[in-house]
Structures are given as C-alpha cells and as structure tokens.
Design an enzyme around this catalytic site. Structure first.
Site, PDB file in Angstrom:
ATOM      1  N   CYS A  95     -16.841  -7.482   6.047  1.00  0.00           N
ATOM      2  CA  CYS A  95     -16.883  -7.787   7.480  1.00  0.00           C
ATOM      3  C   CYS A  95     -17.138  -6.469   8.212  1.00  0.00           C
ATOM      4  O   CYS A  95     -17.135  -5.405   7.591  1.00  0.00           O
ATOM      5  CB  CYS A  95     -15.556  -8.430   7.938  1.00  0.00           C
ATOM      6  N   CYS A 136     -15.348  -2.699  -0.232  1.00  0.00           N
ATOM      7  CA  CYS A 136     -13.985  -2.996   0.217  1.00  0.00           C
ATOM      8  C   CYS A 136     -13.446  -4.186  -0.573  1.00  0.00           C
ATOM      9  O   CYS A 136     -14.185  -4.849  -1.293  1.00  0.00           O
ATOM     10  CB  CYS A 136     -13.989  -3.294   1.710  1.00  0.00           C
ATOM     11  N   ARG A 168       0.848  -1.204   0.000  1.00  0.00           N
ATOM     12  CA  ARG A 168       0.000   0.000   0.000  1.00  0.00           C
ATOM     13  C   ARG A 168       0.880   1.249   0.000  1.00  0.00           C
ATOM     14  O   ARG A 168       1.854   1.318   0.744  1.00  0.00           O
ATOM     15  CB  ARG A 168      -0.870  -0.024   1.250  1.00  0.00           C
ATOM     16  N   CYS A 175      -8.291 -10.483   1.493  1.00  0.00           N
ATOM     17  CA  CYS A 175      -8.389 -10.004   2.870  1.00  0.00           C
ATOM     18  C   CYS A 175      -8.588 -11.166   3.837  1.00  0.00           C
ATOM     19  O   CYS A 175      -9.571 -11.909   3.736  1.00  0.00           O
ATOM     20  CB  CYS A 175      -9.544  -9.011   3.007  1.00  0.00           C
ATOM     21  N   LYS A 188      -5.849   7.936  12.035  1.00  0.00           N
ATOM     22  CA  LYS A 188      -6.190   8.441  10.699  1.00  0.00           C
ATOM     23  C   LYS A 188      -6.591   9.915  10.731  1.00  0.00           C
ATOM     24  O   LYS A 188      -7.387  10.315  11.579  1.00  0.00           O
ATOM     25  CB  LYS A 188      -7.335   7.604  10.136  1.00  0.00           C
ATOM     26  N   ARG A 211      -1.698   7.098   9.452  1.00  0.00           N
ATOM     27  CA  ARG A 211      -1.850   6.512   8.112  1.00  0.00           C
ATOM     28  C   ARG A 211      -1.888   7.598   7.035  1.00  0.00           C
ATOM     29  O   ARG A 211      -1.836   8.793   7.339  1.00  0.00           O
ATOM     30  CB  ARG A 211      -3.134   5.694   8.070  1.00  0.00           C
ATOM     31  N   LYS A 262      -3.828   2.006  14.825  1.00  0.00           N
ATOM     32  CA  LYS A 262      -3.810   2.898  13.659  1.00  0.00           C
ATOM     33  C   LYS A 262      -4.410   4.254  14.022  1.00  0.00           C
ATOM     34  O   LYS A 262      -5.260   4.353  14.927  1.00  0.00           O
ATOM     35  CB  LYS A 262      -4.576   2.270  12.509  1.00  0.00           C
ATOM     36  N   CYS A 319     -14.114  -1.057   6.116  1.00  0.00           N
ATOM     37  CA  CYS A 319     -13.135  -0.395   5.250  1.00  0.00           C
ATOM     38  C   CYS A 319     -13.779   0.437   4.137  1.00  0.00           C
ATOM     39  O   CYS A 319     -13.128   1.326   3.590  1.00  0.00           O
ATOM     40  CB  CYS A 319     -12.181  -1.429   4.663  1.00  0.00           C
TER      41      CYS A 319
HETATM   42 FE1  SRM Z   1      -9.193  -1.385   6.225  1.00  0.00          FE
HETATM   43  C1  SRM Z   1      -7.962  -3.990   7.968  1.00  0.00           C
HETATM   44  C2  SRM Z   1      -8.371  -2.896   3.447  1.00  0.00           C
HETATM   45  C3  SRM Z   1      -9.713   1.517   4.658  1.00  0.00           C
HETATM   46  C4  SRM Z   1     -10.940  -0.203   8.982  1.00  0.00           C
HETATM   47  N1  SRM Z   1      -8.276  -3.124   5.870  1.00  0.00           N
HETATM   48  C5  SRM Z   1      -7.814  -4.042   6.758  1.00  0.00           C
HETATM   49  C6  SRM Z   1      -6.987  -5.130   6.044  1.00  0.00           C
HETATM   50  C7  SRM Z   1      -5.548  -4.706   6.049  1.00  0.00           C
HETATM   51  C8  SRM Z   1      -7.186  -6.555   6.553  1.00  0.00           C
HETATM   52  C9  SRM Z   1      -6.264  -7.078   7.620  1.00  0.00           C
HETATM   53  O1  SRM Z   1      -6.034  -6.420   8.643  1.00  0.00           O
HETATM   54  O2  SRM Z   1      -5.796  -8.211   7.441  1.00  0.00           O
HETATM   55  C10 SRM Z   1      -7.612  -5.029   4.620  1.00  0.00           C
HETATM   56  C11 SRM Z   1      -6.730  -5.486   3.461  1.00  0.00           C
HETATM   57  C12 SRM Z   1      -7.597  -6.048   2.361  1.00  0.00           C
HETATM   58  C13 SRM Z   1      -6.872  -6.315   1.115  1.00  0.00           C
HETATM   59  O3  SRM Z   1      -6.799  -7.495   0.720  1.00  0.00           O
HETATM   60  O4  SRM Z   1      -6.397  -5.387   0.471  1.00  0.00           O
HETATM   61  C14 SRM Z   1      -8.093  -3.591   4.611  1.00  0.00           C
HETATM   62  N2  SRM Z   1      -8.946  -0.777   4.435  1.00  0.00           N
HETATM   63  C15 SRM Z   1      -8.696  -1.572   3.366  1.00  0.00           C
HETATM   64  C16 SRM Z   1      -8.865  -0.822   2.055  1.00  0.00           C
HETATM   65  C17 SRM Z   1      -7.921  -1.296   0.959  1.00  0.00           C
HETATM   66  C18 SRM Z   1     -10.335  -0.941   1.638  1.00  0.00           C
HETATM   67  C19 SRM Z   1     -10.673  -0.560   0.230  1.00  0.00           C
HETATM   68  O5  SRM Z   1     -11.425  -1.340  -0.342  1.00  0.00           O
HETATM   69  O6  SRM Z   1     -10.267   0.472  -0.273  1.00  0.00           O
HETATM   70  C20 SRM Z   1      -8.622   0.609   2.555  1.00  0.00           C
HETATM   71  C21 SRM Z   1      -7.185   0.995   2.553  1.00  0.00           C
HETATM   72  C22 SRM Z   1      -7.005   2.367   3.081  1.00  0.00           C
HETATM   73  C23 SRM Z   1      -5.626   2.948   2.891  1.00  0.00           C
HETATM   74  O7  SRM Z   1      -5.248   3.169   1.749  1.00  0.00           O
HETATM   75  O8  SRM Z   1      -4.972   3.225   3.901  1.00  0.00           O
HETATM   76  C24 SRM Z   1      -9.123   0.482   3.990  1.00  0.00           C
HETATM   77  N3  SRM Z   1     -10.087   0.386   6.771  1.00  0.00           N
HETATM   78  C25 SRM Z   1     -10.302   1.413   5.902  1.00  0.00           C
HETATM   79  C26 SRM Z   1     -11.238   2.332   6.450  1.00  0.00           C
HETATM   80  C27 SRM Z   1     -11.784   3.574   5.758  1.00  0.00           C
HETATM   81  C28 SRM Z   1     -11.006   4.828   6.046  1.00  0.00           C
HETATM   82  O9  SRM Z   1      -9.922   4.766   6.644  1.00  0.00           O
HETATM   83  O10 SRM Z   1     -11.505   5.882   5.674  1.00  0.00           O
HETATM   84  C29 SRM Z   1     -11.605   1.830   7.685  1.00  0.00           C
HETATM   85  C30 SRM Z   1     -12.662   2.433   8.636  1.00  0.00           C
HETATM   86  C31 SRM Z   1     -12.180   3.641   9.349  1.00  0.00           C
HETATM   87  C32 SRM Z   1     -11.494   3.262  10.627  1.00  0.00           C
HETATM   88  O11 SRM Z   1     -10.306   2.969  10.601  1.00  0.00           O
HETATM   89  O12 SRM Z   1     -12.171   3.202  11.668  1.00  0.00           O
HETATM   90  C33 SRM Z   1     -10.865   0.612   7.882  1.00  0.00           C
HETATM   91  N4  SRM Z   1      -9.387  -1.962   8.236  1.00  0.00           N
HETATM   92  C34 SRM Z   1     -10.210  -1.378   9.151  1.00  0.00           C
HETATM   93  C35 SRM Z   1     -10.191  -2.174  10.349  1.00  0.00           C
HETATM   94  C36 SRM Z   1     -10.983  -1.873  11.647  1.00  0.00           C
HETATM   95  C37 SRM Z   1     -10.218  -0.945  12.530  1.00  0.00           C
HETATM   96  C38 SRM Z   1     -10.878  -0.782  13.875  1.00  0.00           C
HETATM   97  O13 SRM Z   1     -10.758   0.278  14.468  1.00  0.00           O
HETATM   98  O14 SRM Z   1     -11.484  -1.727  14.374  1.00  0.00           O
HETATM   99  C39 SRM Z   1      -9.345  -3.274  10.091  1.00  0.00           C
HETATM  100  C40 SRM Z   1      -8.995  -4.417  11.049  1.00  0.00           C
HETATM  101  C41 SRM Z   1      -7.986  -4.034  12.066  1.00  0.00           C
HETATM  102  O15 SRM Z   1      -7.369  -2.981  12.041  1.00  0.00           O
HETATM  103  O16 SRM Z   1      -7.809  -4.867  12.980  1.00  0.00           O
HETATM  104  C42 SRM Z   1      -8.870  -3.119   8.755  1.00  0.00           C
HETATM  105 FE1  SF4 Z   2     -11.363  -6.934   4.774  1.00  0.00          FE
HETATM  106 FE2  SF4 Z   2     -13.354  -6.420   6.400  1.00  0.00          FE
HETATM  107 FE3  SF4 Z   2     -11.811  -4.436   5.510  1.00  0.00          FE
HETATM  108 FE4  SF4 Z   2     -13.481  -5.603   3.869  1.00  0.00          FE
HETATM  109  S1  SF4 Z   2     -14.074  -4.450   5.694  1.00  0.00           S
HETATM  110  S2  SF4 Z   2     -11.304  -5.164   3.435  1.00  0.00           S
HETATM  111  S3  SF4 Z   2     -13.475  -7.673   4.557  1.00  0.00           S
HETATM  112  S4  SF4 Z   2     -11.161  -6.056   6.828  1.00  0.00           S
END
Ligand code: SRM
Ligand code: SF4
Length: 574
Positions: A478, A433, A71, A439, A206, A140, A204, A482
């Site tokens: 899930c 997502c 990323r 993922c 943001k 981030r 993390k 994201c």
């Molecule tokens: Fe996310 C984890 C993809 C934006 C909340 N996110 C993940 C992981 C890395 C899975 C993992 O931990 O094993 C995913 C990788 C999937 C893959 O195969 O690529 C993943 N997140 C993404 C992306 C690629 C989604 C997309 O379809 O675009 C986004 C990448 C952002 C970037 O470029 O940095 C992405 N993730 C977000 C957002 C939206 C935002 O930031 O505006 C959120 C919600 C906002 C927030 O953080 O509260 C988000 N991702 C999460 C979470 C839940 C965090 C939490 O507080 O509980 C996880 C899981 C974790 O961190 O344990 C997670």
């Molecule tokens: Fe993976 Fe859940 Fe984030 Fe979708 S919302 S990319 S399934 S961690």
C-alpha cells in the site's frame, strides 16, 4: 481545530496503561478493547487478524482470527548470538511465521495469541531486549548504518545512537507494570514526560544515523537523520543533520506525499542529544494533532517553512548549525558476502528475502541461523561475534575470525541459505514490506509476491543481457511505504489485489525519489511497461550508468526534486 480521537485515548490512558490488564485477561474474545488496541502499539505490539481467513470466519459467524504482532526495540539492529537464540525460541514457542527482520533493524513476530503476549514479552525482556516504543506516537527504533566495514567510526556512531534511543524513551512505567508485573508506584499513571509530553508525540517519529558513503538506512527518509562527517584521518568529527523525511502517502490524496529530508547543517558529536531533543520537542509542540495523515514532521516543516524550523531548532538546542559538508553517498543497498573490517576481523552479509527467517523447502533459514548462532557463541570463538540486522531486511554476521569462514560457509550451504553467493543483483537488493496476510492496511501482496515478480523481471533482464545489472526493486502492499518504495529505482506500490502503481527513476543512493509511471496496473502490464525500458537501457546506457539515473537522463521520467536541490535551497535560506 478538533482533536483526533487517538489524542483523547492517549490523554485518558493514565500514561499508556488504559485497560490493557483487563483486556488481556478477558477470556471472551481474542481481541483487546478498542482503546487498548491503540495503546498496545506504544508497548511494541499490534492487534491484527489473519486476512486470509477473514471471509471464512465471517461466513462461520466467528470473530476474525485475531493475533498479535510484536516488534522489538533493537537500536542499530545489534544482537548477541544468545539474544538471537532467545528470539528464535520465542518465535517457535509463541509465533506463527518465524522471525521477521524489518526495514528498521528490528525483529517482528506475527501470530502471537493474546494469552501468550505476556509470556512472549517477558521472554524478550529476559534476553536483554525490550519492545518499548517500537510502535506508537514516540521515537521509534533508531536505525544505524549496519555495514561494519568502517568499524571504528561505526562503533562510535552506534554507541551514540543506542544512548539516544534510551534517552528518548518515555518515563511511563506502563510497560513494566503491564508485562513484567512490576508494582505501581506513587506517580504511576501520572509520570512526568518532559520530552515527549503528557500526550506523547502527534505521530511516529524516526531517527537514523548514516555513515557515508553507505546510505543503507535511507537517512533522508527519516524524520531526523544524522549523517556522519569524518575528518581527514577518518575520525568522527560530527554530523550533518537532515529533517523532515518520510515515505507515507495515501492514494488519491495530494495533501500526502513522500518527502526527502532537508539538511539543516553540521553539528559536533556532543550536540546530538540537544539537536534530537530540539527537533522532537518542536514537532511535539507544532505537529498537527487534529489530522493524523498530516501529523508527521515533514508536514510541520512544509507548512511552517524550513527557515522557521531551523531557527526553532537552533533556539531550542542553543546552537547554530555550521555549513553542511554534504558527504556523498554511493549506495543505499547492503554489501553482500565476506568483507574484512578495520581490525582484521571478518563480516558476512547474508541475503534474507524480505527479512523472513522461516524454514522453507530447500532453505532452512530458521534452523540454519540457529545452528550458526550456536556456532558463533561457542567458547572457542574469539572476539565478540554478533549479529546486525540491516535496514534492508538482511543480516550481517559481524566480528569473526578468518579461520571460521570455511565452517560458516559450509553450514550456510548445507542449509541452502547461501543466497548471497547465488542470487542475482536484482534479488539481492529487492525489498518487500510484510503486507498480506497480517497487515491490516495492505491493498495488495508484497512479501509473498516478491519471489514471483523477481523471477519475472530477472527473466526479462536476462533477455536484454542485463542479468548482472544491479537495479533496486521495492515492493509495498500500500502507499504507506514501509519498504521505502519511493526510493526504489523500480517500485510497485499496491493499489488493489494484483494491481500496483509502477514508480520509476529513484537513484540507488537514497537521494532522489521516484515518480509515478503507470497507475493501477497488473503483472502483465507491469512487465509490458518495463520491457521496452530495459531494451532502451541495454542499448543506450552510459558506462556504469544505473537504471534510475538512465530513466531520468533519457527523459522517460521527469526528474523529481533531489537532495542536492534541497541543499541549494538550504543555502539560499541560511
Ligand atoms: Fe510501517 C504501518 C510494517 C517500516 C511507514 N507498518 C505499518 C503497520 C504497523 C500496519 C498498521 O498500521 O496496521 C505494518 C505492520 C505489518 C505487519 O503485519 O507486520 C507496518 N513498517 C512495517 C515493517 C515491518 C515493514 C517491513 O516489511 O519491514 C517495518 C517495521 C519497522 C520497524 O521495525 O520499526 C516498517 N513503515 C516503515 C517504514 C520504513 C522506515 O521507517 O524506514 C515506513 C516509511 C517511513 C516513514 O515512516 O515515513 C513506514 N508504516 C508506515 C506508515 C505510513 C506513515 C505515514 O507517515 O503516513 C504506516 C501507517 C500509519 O502509520 O498510519 C505504517
Ligand atoms: Fe502494510 Fe502498507 Fe506497510 Fe506494506 S506498506 S506493511 S501493506 S502498511
């Protein structure tokens, strides 16, 4: 209170180095050593395995099909045409699924083999981009309103965001030593980290910058949001500061929940770095390091109180917040098609479904955008044509001359990538997502399910005469959120293969969360649940009333706490 194992891994990692170099060279496995899987996140990469192949590999007694996601750190999603071309070449040489525009204005590569990681990161670095802090317990990629219509202000806001992104980077040189083969220095492994701390952040963190009336970054979903405040002449005066937003939750765990940011008040532009440092270090010092599910800033604020947090930030930053100006947002989607900006330059926002840039039958996304960016960087183009990734997974071609429009339109049509002209409003604004197959946390499909579910809902909307009605649909595999699903007017949150929670009733401005309507239902049940609601909406909606607003007014869903309620709360405590 016990310390989480990730904290132990960080503290014994010699500032995020661990045994990454040894892991990368280990020929016996396509994976990294266990602790290095945690550490590599801070370098902007995740170890994953192809979940489509898991069963087959298990049956064959083979290790899972390990590969890496990479990323970028691209603040505000701004890329030059040359950088796009470099990333495109990396995707073709080393990755499997083209390029993926993320919901935080970054590019992701999937399916990179361990042996190719170093070459990939070196190539990214050679293009003037890095992947430092793209993942991990750090600040981030900083998101910034991408729509360049308000370009004068936008340019200033972007510059401030990019500077802040650099300022909040860790001091460790682990990234440079691991990937660029830079020699160790005297302090290597023990670099001073005055902002992030020796153990980095609890979780993390943001940051986002929004320029109202656009809320295309969902500023209230950020841990720290800066909302631009303009004076009567349209110049940037400062920012309203929001804290404690976040989407992540776990099914069946009421202790975890999505939360909208609270507005603390107004500060001048000169205070941005001080406020960011104060919020970040307060979270560094008070965030819960014993339970990762409870470690985000939103829980620190919920546990200790907003008044306490505001006072703590004021003390650390050495300032007092002025009353917020509470500028209104009108939309959290993108504006598609051509638009003319402040200096008479043109911008084109393209729809990229789920942000996936890969050639498909009838839509040569990757080839077409390669040709387009080659066109943008030709010497005869004037100005500074460039690209901006949006936080809604789309792409803006920015700073173009009027005379280039026809050639660009023709090129897009030739490659079948002119969806911005053809897609329904539902399709244009839908987010999904990544989810399966990469993922590791996905419980259901999202990106790969998007075309089918959009088609079904489009057909149903057409039956009710609602084909031209914009409704924001968001899909997550899930509850981690994201695609920021809890801000979708309709959202499907994955529960199990083929089964989702149906969430309804967010506004389309990113200021009101949706609520759970039906739990754990399949596609037929989702469509059956939506059909009568579309009928009701078609019959009883007010002029210009949006679907999410209608559902709340009609009492179909209970009104959740809104951002306005939070401003009232903030006034109460001030
Ligand atoms: Fe996310 C984890 C993809 C934006 C909340 N996110 C993940 C992981 C890395 C899975 C993992 O931990 O094993 C995913 C990788 C999937 C893959 O195969 O690529 C993943 N997140 C993404 C992306 C690629 C989604 C997309 O379809 O675009 C986004 C990448 C952002 C970037 O470029 O940095 C992405 N993730 C977000 C957002 C939206 C935002 O930031 O505006 C959120 C919600 C906002 C927030 O953080 O509260 C988000 N991702 C999460 C979470 C839940 C965090 C939490 O507080 O509980 C996880 C899981 C974790 O961190 O344990 C997670
Ligand atoms: Fe993976 Fe859940 Fe984030 Fe979708 S919302 S990319 S399934 S961690």
């Amino acid at each position: 209170m016990s310390t989480h194992s990730v904290e132990t891994i960080k503290s014994s990692s010699r500032r995020l180095r661990g045994t990454l170099l040894e892991s990368l060279l280990d020929p016996v496995t396509a994976a990294l050593a266990e602790d290095d899987r945690v550490l590599i996140k801070f370098h902007g990469s995740y170890q994953q395995d192809d979940r489509d192949l898991r069963e087959e590999r298990r049956a064959q007694k083979l290790e899972p099909a390990f590969a890496f996601m990479i990323r970028t750190r691209t603040p505000g999603g701004v890329l030059t045409p040359a950088q796009w071309l470099a990333l495109d070449a990396i995707a073709r040489q080393f990755a499997e699924r083209g390029l993926r525009i993320t919901t935080r204005q970054a590019i992701q590569f999937h399916g990179v083999q361990k042996r190719d990681l170093k070459a990939s990161l070196q190539a990214i670095h050679a293009s003037g981009i890095d992947t430092r802090s793209a993942c991990g317990d750090v600040n981030r990629n900083i998101v910034v309103s991408a729509n360049p219509l308000l370009s004068g202000v936008h340019a200033k806001v972007y510059a401030q965001a990019a500077a802040l992104s650099a300022h909040l980077l860790p001091n460790t040189r682990a990234w440079q030593e691991t990937w660029l083969d830079e020699p160790a220095r005297e302090d290597s492994g023990n670099e001073d980290e005055p902002l992030l701390g020796a153990n980095y952040l609890p979780r993390k963190f943001k940051i986002g910058f929004a320029v109202p009336p656009l809320n295309d970054i969902d500023v209230l979903a950020q841990d720290l949001g800066f909302i631009a405040v303009l004076d009567a002449h349209g110049s940037l005066r400062g920012y309203d500061v929001a804290v404690g937003g976040g989407m992540g939750a776990s099914h069946g765990d009421a202790q975890t929940y999505p939360r909208l940011g609270d507005v603390l008040g107004f500060v001048e532009t000169s205070a941005v770095a001080a406020v960011a440092e104060a919020v970040l270090t307060a979270q560094r010092d008070f965030g819960d390091r014993s339970a990762r599910k409870h470690a985000r800033l939103k829980y620190t604020i919920a546990d200790r109180g907003l008044a306490w947090f505001k006072a703590e930030v004021e003390r650390r930053a050495g300032l007092r917040f002025a009353p917020a100006s509470a500028a209104a947002f009108d939309h959290n989607g993108d504006r598609f098609g051509w638009a003319v900006g402040a200096r008479g330059r043109w911008h084109l926002t393209l729809r990229i479904p789920a942000g996936r840039v890969r050639d498909e039958p009838g839509a040569a996304w990757q080839t077409g955008l390669r040709e387009l960016t080659t066109f943008l960087q030709a010497p005869e183009r004037d100005g500074s044509p460039h690209l901006r990734l949006t936080a809604n997974q789309n792409l803006v071609l920015a700073d173009l001359a009027h005379r280039d429009r026809a050639a660009i339109d023709a090129l897009l049509t030739r490659h079948g990538i002119d969806l911005h002209r053809r897609a329904s409003p539902l399709h244009l604004h839908a987010l999904a997502c990544v989810a399966l197959p990469t993922c590791g946390l996905a419980m259901a499909e999202a990106e790969r399910y998007l075309p089918a579910i959009v088609e079904h809902i489009e057909a149903m909307l057409a039956q009710h005469g609602l084909d031209d009605t914009p409704i924001h649909l968001r899909l997550s595999g899930c509850p981690n959120g994201c695609s920021r699903p809890y801000l979708g007017e309709i959202a499907l949150v994955g529960k199990a293969p083929g089964r989702y929670n149906l969430m309804l009733g967010a506004d389309h401005r990113g200021q009101r969360l949706n609520v759970l309507h039906r739990e754990n239902i399949d596609e037929a049940q989702i469509l059956a649940a939506l059909d009568p609601l579309f009928a009701l909406y078609a019959a009883e909606r007010g002029d210009d009333e949006r679907f999410g607003d209608f559902l709340v007014r009609a009492g179909v869903v209970a009104a959740p706490v809104t951002a306005t309620d939070r401003v009232a709360l903030e006034e109460e405590i001030a």
